[in-house]
Design a protein around this motif. Structure first.
Motif, PDB file in Angstrom:
ATOM      1  N   VAL A 142       0.863  -1.186   0.000  1.00  0.00           N
ATOM      2  CA  VAL A 142       0.000   0.000   0.000  1.00  0.00           C
ATOM      3  C   VAL A 142       0.894   1.230   0.000  1.00  0.00           C
ATOM      4  O   VAL A 142       1.760   1.369   0.867  1.00  0.00           O
ATOM      5  CB  VAL A 142      -0.914   0.018   1.245  1.00  0.00           C
ATOM      6  N   ILE A 143       0.705   2.084  -0.976  1.00  0.00           N
ATOM      7  CA  ILE A 143       1.475   3.325  -1.064  1.00  0.00           C
ATOM      8  C   ILE A 143       0.503   4.503  -1.064  1.00  0.00           C
ATOM      9  O   ILE A 143      -0.696   4.328  -1.312  1.00  0.00           O
ATOM     10  CB  ILE A 143       2.363   3.353  -2.336  1.00  0.00           C
ATOM     11  N   GLY A 144       1.041   5.674  -0.788  1.00  0.00           N
ATOM     12  CA  GLY A 144       0.189   6.854  -0.806  1.00  0.00           C
ATOM     13  C   GLY A 144       0.749   7.921   0.106  1.00  0.00           C
ATOM     14  O   GLY A 144       1.577   7.626   0.971  1.00  0.00           O
ATOM     15  N   PRO A 145       0.285   9.159  -0.068  1.00  0.00           N
ATOM     16  CA  PRO A 145       0.826  10.260   0.725  1.00  0.00           C
ATOM     17  C   PRO A 145       0.528  10.112   2.205  1.00  0.00           C
ATOM     18  O   PRO A 145      -0.404   9.392   2.604  1.00  0.00           O
ATOM     19  CB  PRO A 145       0.131  11.496   0.160  1.00  0.00           C
ATOM     20  N   SER A 146       1.310  10.812   3.004  1.00  0.00           N
ATOM     21  CA  SER A 146       1.091  10.868   4.438  1.00  0.00           C
ATOM     22  C   SER A 146      -0.317  11.394   4.721  1.00  0.00           C
ATOM     23  O   SER A 146      -0.765  12.338   4.082  1.00  0.00           O
ATOM     24  CB  SER A 146       2.143  11.803   5.036  1.00  0.00           C
ATOM     25  N   PHE A 195       5.544  -2.795  13.226  1.00  0.00           N
ATOM     26  CA  PHE A 195       5.317  -1.353  13.167  1.00  0.00           C
ATOM     27  C   PHE A 195       6.595  -0.610  12.792  1.00  0.00           C
ATOM     28  O   PHE A 195       7.690  -1.158  12.852  1.00  0.00           O
ATOM     29  CB  PHE A 195       4.869  -0.840  14.544  1.00  0.00           C
ATOM     30  N   GLN A 196       6.400   0.660  12.493  1.00  0.00           N
ATOM     31  CA  GLN A 196       7.537   1.518  12.181  1.00  0.00           C
ATOM     32  C   GLN A 196       8.514   1.572  13.379  1.00  0.00           C
ATOM     33  O   GLN A 196       9.722   1.442  13.215  1.00  0.00           O
ATOM     34  CB  GLN A 196       6.993   2.911  11.877  1.00  0.00           C
ATOM     35  N   GLN A 197       7.968   1.790  14.550  1.00  0.00           N
ATOM     36  CA  GLN A 197       8.765   1.714  15.780  1.00  0.00           C
ATOM     37  C   GLN A 197       8.643   0.274  16.235  1.00  0.00           C
ATOM     38  O   GLN A 197       7.563  -0.280  16.214  1.00  0.00           O
ATOM     39  CB  GLN A 197       8.217   2.666  16.854  1.00  0.00           C
ATOM     40  N   ASP A 206       3.637  -1.972   8.840  1.00  0.00           N
ATOM     41  CA  ASP A 206       3.330  -0.553   8.643  1.00  0.00           C
ATOM     42  C   ASP A 206       4.628   0.241   8.570  1.00  0.00           C
ATOM     43  O   ASP A 206       5.235   0.557   9.594  1.00  0.00           O
ATOM     44  CB  ASP A 206       2.442  -0.023   9.774  1.00  0.00           C
ATOM     45  N   GLU A 207       5.056   0.548   7.376  1.00  0.00           N
ATOM     46  CA  GLU A 207       6.300   1.293   7.138  1.00  0.00           C
ATOM     47  C   GLU A 207       7.451   0.768   7.985  1.00  0.00           C
ATOM     48  O   GLU A 207       8.055   1.508   8.772  1.00  0.00           O
ATOM     49  CB  GLU A 207       6.071   2.794   7.395  1.00  0.00           C
ATOM     50  N   VAL A 211       1.700  -4.732   3.202  1.00  0.00           N
ATOM     51  CA  VAL A 211       2.840  -3.893   3.566  1.00  0.00           C
ATOM     52  C   VAL A 211       2.595  -2.435   3.179  1.00  0.00           C
ATOM     53  O   VAL A 211       2.504  -2.111   1.991  1.00  0.00           O
ATOM     54  CB  VAL A 211       4.117  -4.377   2.826  1.00  0.00           C
ATOM     55  N   VAL A 212       2.474  -1.563   4.171  1.00  0.00           N
ATOM     56  CA  VAL A 212       2.462  -0.131   3.880  1.00  0.00           C
ATOM     57  C   VAL A 212       3.920   0.304   3.771  1.00  0.00           C
ATOM     58  O   VAL A 212       4.707   0.055   4.690  1.00  0.00           O
ATOM     59  CB  VAL A 212       1.773   0.666   5.008  1.00  0.00           C
TER      60      VAL A 212
END
Ligand SMILES: Nc1ncnc2c1ncn2[C@@H]1O[C@H](COP(=O)(O)OP(=O)(O)O)[C@@H](O)[C@H]1O
Ligand SMILES: [Mg+2]
Length: 296
Positions: free
Chosen positions: A42-46, A93-95, A171-172, A201-202
């Protein structure tokens, strides 16, 4: 190009999923499905709703309306046993959200023992085999603070895999890493994909999405704007919004003036409250038991 097998069996069905935070409708009707063995990026702007979408899949966010079915279980049914469903969905997660006071090995066994009710010896065996998978068997006695961010993220992946999930949500996973540490994490994910893991996967890693994904979803403003094979969505996007996003991501220096991004962001979020950027982990602090026990 993705080389793994995608079965026709549907693992996740999402039907007209909507999510609002107060007046702010963040997901405006998402419909899609994910098949066994499929890797969906999954892609896309913040602020476009990517994290919220992912978090609605295992009810870390409660959807406002719509239906999510995971492996035949409707998770949006109030009577569903969400702990059981969550135990089957590994989340990264990202963190990294490792327990700082536990060793790498203990980080990978605690949820197996408390949620899966495995005995300690079994849990350790599974943890070691997954630490080996991510190339960190020699770090089992270390504490998270002694590891690089990339190593911590690989431990987080090993921890999720130790629960033997049916699918993995990311997530990222590389966004918080120094650039030189991104490659090892992506290699681990690439290997997982080739082994047949179903993955959602974001990511902002376009090369990864292009090489590994079976399908790319581009989201903007709470909608899926387009989805399809990466060669199409990334290589030959049909929608202006997709093209504009890819242009910004792939040629970051081509944005003529400083602040151009801010204007584009404001345009997409007219009349919405100030977004907190990637506020996707705001409710989950490192070491919070809900992370591991998935019982939040
Ligand atoms: N817990 C929350 N409470 C209120 N607003 C939220 C919450 N989580 C996300 N949002 C808002 O939802 C929108 C989409 O956020 P998010 O799903 O994190 O986007 P993305 O992951 O694509 O950057 C943003 O405007 C964000 O501020
Ligand atoms: Mg996000």
């Amino acid at each position: 190009m993705a080389t793994h097998q995608v079965s026709r069996e549907v693992v996740i069905t999402v039907d007209d999923l909507k999510k609002a935070f107060g007046q702010n409708e963040v997901l405006k009707g998402i419909t899609t499905s994910i098949h066994r063995g499929e890797v969906v990026c999954v892609i896309g702007p913040s602020g476009s709703g990517k994290s919220t979408f992912l978090r609605c899949l295992n009810l870390l966010e409660q959807p406002t309306s719509g239906k999510v079915v995971v492996d035949g279980v409707e998770v949006t049914d109030p009577d569903c046993d969400i702990d059981k469903v969550r135990a089957d969905m590994g989340m990264v997660f990202q963190q990294f959200n490792l327990f700082p006071h536990l060793s790498v090995l203990d980080n990978c066994t605690i949820a197996q023992v408390t949620v899966r009710k495995s005995n300690k010896a079994e849990a350790e065996k599974r943890a070691r085999s997954n630490l080996e998978r991510v190339g960190l068997l020699d770090k089992e006695a270390a504490f998270p603070g002694q590891l690089s961010g990339g190593q911590q993220q690989r431990v987080a992946i090993a921890r999720a895999l130790s629960m033997e999930p049916k699918l993995m949500l990311f997530d990222e996973p590389t966004s918080a890493l120094d650039p030189e540490l991104v490659g090892d994490v992506l290699s681990v994910m690439r290997k997982l994909a080739s082994e047949g893991m179903t993955m959602f996967v974001v990511t902002h890693e376009m090369a990864f999405a292009r090489d590994v994904a079976d399908r790319v979803i581009f989201m903007d403003g709470g909608y899926i704007v387009e989805e399809g094979h990466p060669d199409e969505v990334i290589g030959n996007p049909q929608h202006q919004r997709t093209r504009a996003f890819l242009d910004r991501v792939l040629n970051p220096t081509s944005v003529g003036q400083i602040g151009g991004e801010d204007e584009a962001y404001a345009e997409r979020h007219q009349s919405e409250p100030e977004a907190d950027g990637d506020g996707d982990i705001s409710t989950l602090s490192p070491g919070q038991p809900g992370q591991i026990g998935r019982s939040t």
